[in-house]
Design an enzyme around this catalytic site. Structure first.
Site, short mmCIF file in Angstrom:
data_model
loop_
_atom_site.label_atom_id
_atom_site.label_comp_id
_atom_site.label_asym_id
_atom_site.label_seq_id
_atom_site.Cartn_x
_atom_site.Cartn_y
_atom_site.Cartn_z
N LYS A 145 0.07 3.70 -2.66
CA LYS A 145 -1.08 4.60 -2.58
C LYS A 145 -0.65 6.06 -2.50
CE LYS A 145 -4.69 1.68 -0.45
NZ LYS A 145 -4.06 0.49 0.15
N SER B 43 0.79 -1.23 0.00
CA SER B 43 0.00 0.00 0.00
C SER B 43 0.82 1.28 0.00
CB SER B 43 -0.94 0.02 1.21
OG SER B 43 -2.01 -0.89 1.02
N SER C 34 -5.56 3.29 5.03
CA SER C 34 -5.08 2.48 3.90
C SER C 34 -6.21 1.66 3.28
CB SER C 34 -3.95 1.54 4.35
OG SER C 34 -3.20 1.10 3.25
#
Length: 333
Positions: free
Chosen positions: A81, A78, A138
């Site tokens: 991101k 993640s 997240s």
């Protein structure tokens, strides 16, 4: 005349003594400074980070202070991101996107696995709610929802991610494959998904991305520093995944971000940032063995980075002698 001459000689001798004292002090402090620099260098060389890859850099200068396998392309989970965050902030800054716009969630966004808000298809959230959910919690479903809204589909959003990556100068190895950082196998059940490959980034790529994000949009720290967020639409509260913020189990002074990540393929990852005495550092840890160890290794890096910082030779001389900078400049004339 003799008295004046004697007074002049005494003044001259006193001035010479002062110059010699200052000169000795400069040399002594210079030696102390060089020893500290040397200790910092050897400290970085001796530091053992229990992770597949890691890097630490100065956020303002871009100077790399520590690296381990920093140019090896690995799954970032993640942490990728941050590119989704960057694109959203770009669009908002350009006036092409408004924080208060409503986004209706799709079947794919509602079903994507991993960390989630937990909404159903057809629900509505603002762009700001989704941005904060993907940044702080997240949330994969939030990332997909905002990607589909911005670009029309996740594959089209991925094209934006890779284009933006090239503009900030990521390596040739860098590949953004989806909006979440999930493994392609997690996405293949969804026909709408971007599941042709896996996201791969080096630790250097991630540090570069984090530095660009922070330098261009420092206001993102107002979000990443939150221990939780509350969705106005549903009243739901979502906790941060960053355990290094204030009052958290691995709290570190000055930490205010930035992004965690985990998949079985990537291991436990963390991009951290902290600011002390006006100096900001960025760290990246990839492939740690446990959730806790990614924060422990980040603590090690921060301690090395901040404890090795010297306030500067000229300032040290001035403070120790109690004199102004122009006095030292005069000595060299």
């Amino acid at each position: 005349m003799r008295q004046q001459a004697g007074q002049t000689n005494r003044n001259a001798n006193g001035g010479g003594f002062k110059v010699r004292v200052v000169g000795v002090a400069v040399v002594a402090i210079a030696c102390f400074y060089l020893i500290n620099v040397w200790q910092g260098k050897t400290g970085a060389a001796a530091l053992h980070v229990e992770a597949t890859a890691a890097i630490m850099m100065d956020a303002d200068t871009g100077e790399v202070l520590f690296e381990k396998n920093a140019d090896e392309a690995l799954p970032p989970a993640s942490m990728s991101k941050m590119m989704t965050e960057l694109i959203v902030l770009d669009l908002v800054g350009e006036g092409a996107l408004n924080w208060n716009e409503d986004v209706t969630t799709s079947r794919y966004a509602a079903g994507v696995p991993g960390s989630q808000i937990g909404f159903n298809a057809g629900e509505s959230f603002t762009v700001r709610e989704l941005f904060e959910a993907l940044t702080v919690h997240s949330a994969n479903d939030a990332a997909v929802a905002i990607a589909e809204y911005v670009a029309g589909s996740e594959p089209k959003f991925v094209a934006l991610m890779n284009s933006r990556g090239k503009r900030i100068g990521v390596s040739e190895q860098a590949v953004f494959a989806n909006a979440t950082g999930l493994n392609r196998n997690d996405l293949t059940p969804f026909a709408e998904s971007a599941s042709d490959g896996d996201t791969m980034l080096t630790a250097s790529d991630i540090a570069l991305l984090a530095g660009h994000l922070l330098n261009k949009y420092p206001e993102v720290l107002e979000v990443t520093s939150k221990s939780s967020i509350k969705l106005a639409t549903s009243g739901q509260r979502l906790a941060t995944t960053n355990q290094m913020l204030e009052d958290m189990p691995f709290a570190y002074p000055g930490n205010d971000g930035l992004k965690t990540g985990y998949t079985p393929e990537a291991g436990y990852c963390f991009t951290g940032t902290a600011k002390q005495d006006g100096r900001r550092l960025i760290t990246v840890v990839m492939g740690a063995a446990t959730s806790e160890s990614r924060f422990e290794e980040t603590q090690q890096l921060f301690k090395l980075g901040f404890n090795g910082q010297n306030g500067g030779l000229l300032t040290a001389v001035q403070n120790s002698l109690g004199i102004m900078g122009e006095t030292l400049i005069g000595i060299g004339r």
